[in-house]
Structures are given as structure tokens and as C-alpha cells.
Scaffold this motif. Sequence first.
Motif, PDB file in Angstrom:
ATOM      1  N   LEU A 127       0.808  -1.223   0.000  1.00 47.15           N
ATOM      2  CA  LEU A 127       0.000   0.000   0.000  1.00 47.15           C
ATOM      3  C   LEU A 127       0.841   1.272   0.000  1.00 47.15           C
ATOM      4  O   LEU A 127       0.309   2.361  -0.167  1.00 47.15           O
ATOM      5  N   LEU A 128       2.143   1.143   0.204  1.00 43.89           N
ATOM      6  CA  LEU A 128       3.030   2.294   0.333  1.00 43.89           C
ATOM      7  C   LEU A 128       3.663   2.683  -0.997  1.00 43.89           C
ATOM      8  O   LEU A 128       4.018   1.816  -1.793  1.00 43.89           O
ATOM      9  N   THR A 129       3.843   3.982  -1.210  1.00 42.83           N
ATOM     10  CA  THR A 129       4.603   4.433  -2.372  1.00 42.83           C
ATOM     11  C   THR A 129       6.085   4.159  -2.125  1.00 42.83           C
ATOM     12  O   THR A 129       6.509   3.948  -0.977  1.00 42.83           O
ATOM     13  N   ASP A 130       6.882   4.170  -3.178  1.00 45.05           N
ATOM     14  CA  ASP A 130       8.322   3.932  -3.029  1.00 45.05           C
ATOM     15  C   ASP A 130       8.979   4.953  -2.109  1.00 45.05           C
ATOM     16  O   ASP A 130       9.908   4.633  -1.372  1.00 45.05           O
ATOM     17  N   ASP A 131       8.495   6.197  -2.146  1.00 47.94           N
ATOM     18  CA  ASP A 131       9.119   7.277  -1.375  1.00 47.94           C
ATOM     19  C   ASP A 131       8.291   7.685  -0.149  1.00 47.94           C
ATOM     20  O   ASP A 131       8.393   8.805   0.334  1.00 47.94           O
ATOM     21  N   VAL A 132       7.495   6.772   0.375  1.00 48.50           N
ATOM     22  CA  VAL A 132       6.642   7.068   1.530  1.00 48.50           C
ATOM     23  C   VAL A 132       7.462   7.732   2.640  1.00 48.50           C
ATOM     24  O   VAL A 132       8.634   7.410   2.845  1.00 48.50           O
ATOM     25  N   PHE A 133       6.826   8.672   3.332  1.00 50.87           N
ATOM     26  CA  PHE A 133       7.487   9.410   4.409  1.00 50.87           C
ATOM     27  C   PHE A 133       6.666   9.243   5.681  1.00 50.87           C
ATOM     28  O   PHE A 133       5.452   9.457   5.677  1.00 50.87           O
ATOM     29  N   MET A 134       7.332   8.855   6.759  1.00 51.74           N
ATOM     30  CA  MET A 134       6.657   8.679   8.038  1.00 51.74           C
ATOM     31  C   MET A 134       7.307   9.588   9.072  1.00 51.74           C
ATOM     32  O   MET A 134       8.537   9.625   9.175  1.00 51.74           O
ATOM     33  N   SER A 135       6.461  10.319   9.817  1.00 53.20           N
ATOM     34  CA  SER A 135       6.971  11.197  10.869  1.00 53.20           C
ATOM     35  C   SER A 135       6.086  11.061  12.099  1.00 53.20           C
ATOM     36  O   SER A 135       4.965  10.549  12.026  1.00 53.20           O
ATOM     37  N   MET A 136       6.621  11.534  13.237  1.00 52.61           N
ATOM     38  CA  MET A 136       5.919  11.403  14.512  1.00 52.61           C
ATOM     39  C   MET A 136       6.077  12.654  15.373  1.00 52.61           C
ATOM     40  O   MET A 136       6.667  12.600  16.438  1.00 52.61           O
ATOM     41  N   PRO A 137       5.583  13.788  14.909  1.00 53.24           N
ATOM     42  CA  PRO A 137       5.751  14.997  15.706  1.00 53.24           C
ATOM     43  C   PRO A 137       5.066  14.849  17.071  1.00 53.24           C
ATOM     44  O   PRO A 137       4.044  14.184  17.149  1.00 53.24           O
ATOM     45  N   PRO A 138       5.604  15.396  18.123  1.00 53.62           N
ATOM     46  CA  PRO A 138       6.772  16.267  18.184  1.00 53.62           C
ATOM     47  C   PRO A 138       8.100  15.508  18.307  1.00 53.62           C
ATOM     48  O   PRO A 138       9.147  16.123  18.424  1.00 53.62           O
ATOM     49  N   MET A 139       8.056  14.183  18.308  1.00 53.84           N
ATOM     50  CA  MET A 139       9.307  13.418  18.379  1.00 53.84           C
ATOM     51  C   MET A 139      10.091  13.604  17.086  1.00 53.84           C
ATOM     52  O   MET A 139       9.499  13.768  16.019  1.00 53.84           O
ATOM     53  N   PRO A 140      11.400  13.555  17.152  1.00 58.00           N
ATOM     54  CA  PRO A 140      12.219  13.813  15.956  1.00 58.00           C
ATOM     55  C   PRO A 140      12.404  12.596  15.051  1.00 58.00           C
ATOM     56  O   PRO A 140      13.341  12.555  14.268  1.00 58.00           O
ATOM     57  N   PHE A 141      11.520  11.616  15.134  1.00 54.18           N
ATOM     58  CA  PHE A 141      11.678  10.410  14.320  1.00 54.18           C
ATOM     59  C   PHE A 141      11.042  10.596  12.950  1.00 54.18           C
ATOM     60  O   PHE A 141       9.876  10.960  12.841  1.00 54.18           O
ATOM     61  N   GLU A 142      11.818  10.344  11.911  1.00 59.54           N
ATOM     62  CA  GLU A 142      11.332  10.420  10.537  1.00 59.54           C
ATOM     63  C   GLU A 142      11.923   9.259   9.753  1.00 59.54           C
ATOM     64  O   GLU A 142      13.089   8.911   9.948  1.00 59.54           O
ATOM     65  N   TYR A 143      11.110   8.690   8.883  1.00 60.26           N
ATOM     66  CA  TYR A 143      11.539   7.565   8.065  1.00 60.26           C
ATOM     67  C   TYR A 143      11.115   7.833   6.627  1.00 60.26           C
ATOM     68  O   TYR A 143       9.972   8.211   6.390  1.00 60.26           O
ATOM     69  N   GLN A 144      12.020   7.629   5.680  1.00 57.53           N
ATOM     70  CA  GLN A 144      11.723   7.899   4.273  1.00 57.53           C
ATOM     71  C   GLN A 144      12.031   6.664   3.446  1.00 57.53           C
ATOM     72  O   GLN A 144      13.103   6.068   3.580  1.00 57.53           O
ATOM     73  N   GLY A 145      11.093   6.281   2.594  1.00 58.99           N
ATOM     74  CA  GLY A 145      11.269   5.153   1.689  1.00 58.99           C
ATOM     75  C   GLY A 145      10.551   3.912   2.190  1.00 58.99           C
ATOM     76  O   GLY A 145      10.442   3.668   3.393  1.00 58.99           O
ATOM     77  N   ARG A 146      10.047   3.156   1.249  1.00 56.19           N
ATOM     78  CA  ARG A 146       9.260   1.967   1.574  1.00 56.19           C
ATOM     79  C   ARG A 146      10.027   0.984   2.459  1.00 56.19           C
ATOM     80  O   ARG A 146       9.488   0.486   3.448  1.00 56.19           O
TER      81      ARG A 146
END
Length: 117
Positions: free
Chosen positions: A19-38
Motif C-alpha cells: 500500500l506504500l509508495t516507493d518514497d513514503v514518508f513517516m513522521s511522529m511529531p513532536p518526536m524527531p523520528f522520521e523515516y523515508q522510503g518503503r
Amino acid sequence: MARFVRAWQSADLAALVTLLTDDVFMSMPPMPFEYQGRDVVARFCASIFRAGRRFDLIPTRANGQPAFGAYLRSPTGIRHGTGLYVLTLTGDRISAMTRFENSVLPSFGLPRSLPSP
């Protein structure tokens, strides 16, 4: 969205990844965690599922986008709210997932916990 709910609630990583695009971006504000890519997002989700955590999702909307209150299943049967996932779609795939802390649940008409099913 039904496929997302089924995949997340059953911890079906393979179904979620489709279900995810190749360049999916996941973030969790206000925490500094970010994830990029399937692959990176898949590894993060795998760590959640592998830990044995299982969730129930309750649908809502946030700024016109599909969103879900996430409730962690517990051995007592009570499901505690862990956060709100807001999805951004590109076509029929998820291009971004933003997870907010559980304190936002009441702002979306969602309870902080759910009783035993």
C-alpha cells in the motif's frame, strides 16, 4: 483504507508494504523520528509488529485526510489509545503517514481507551 486497516490490525507487513509508495514518508511529531522510503518504513513497522504489539484502528478524518486512532490491545482486554495516524494518499497508495501522540484523540472525537471487545 479497508486494506490498510486489515494489514495494520493483523500485523501483515507484506500487505502493508503493497500500500506504500516507493518514497513514503513517516513522521511522529513532536518526536524527531522520521523515516523515508518503503524499505525503511517497512523495517520500522516490522519492529512494532515483531514486538508482538497488536492494534485496533478507529477511523476518523484530519484536515480532510483519512486518519485512524490506534489502540493497543492489552491482555486485560482494554485497548489503550497510543496515537493518531493521518495518511496522505497519492492515488490509491499511501505516500505519507504522520503519527501524533494519544493526547490528540479527544480532539477527533475518539476516546482515550476502548473497552474489551
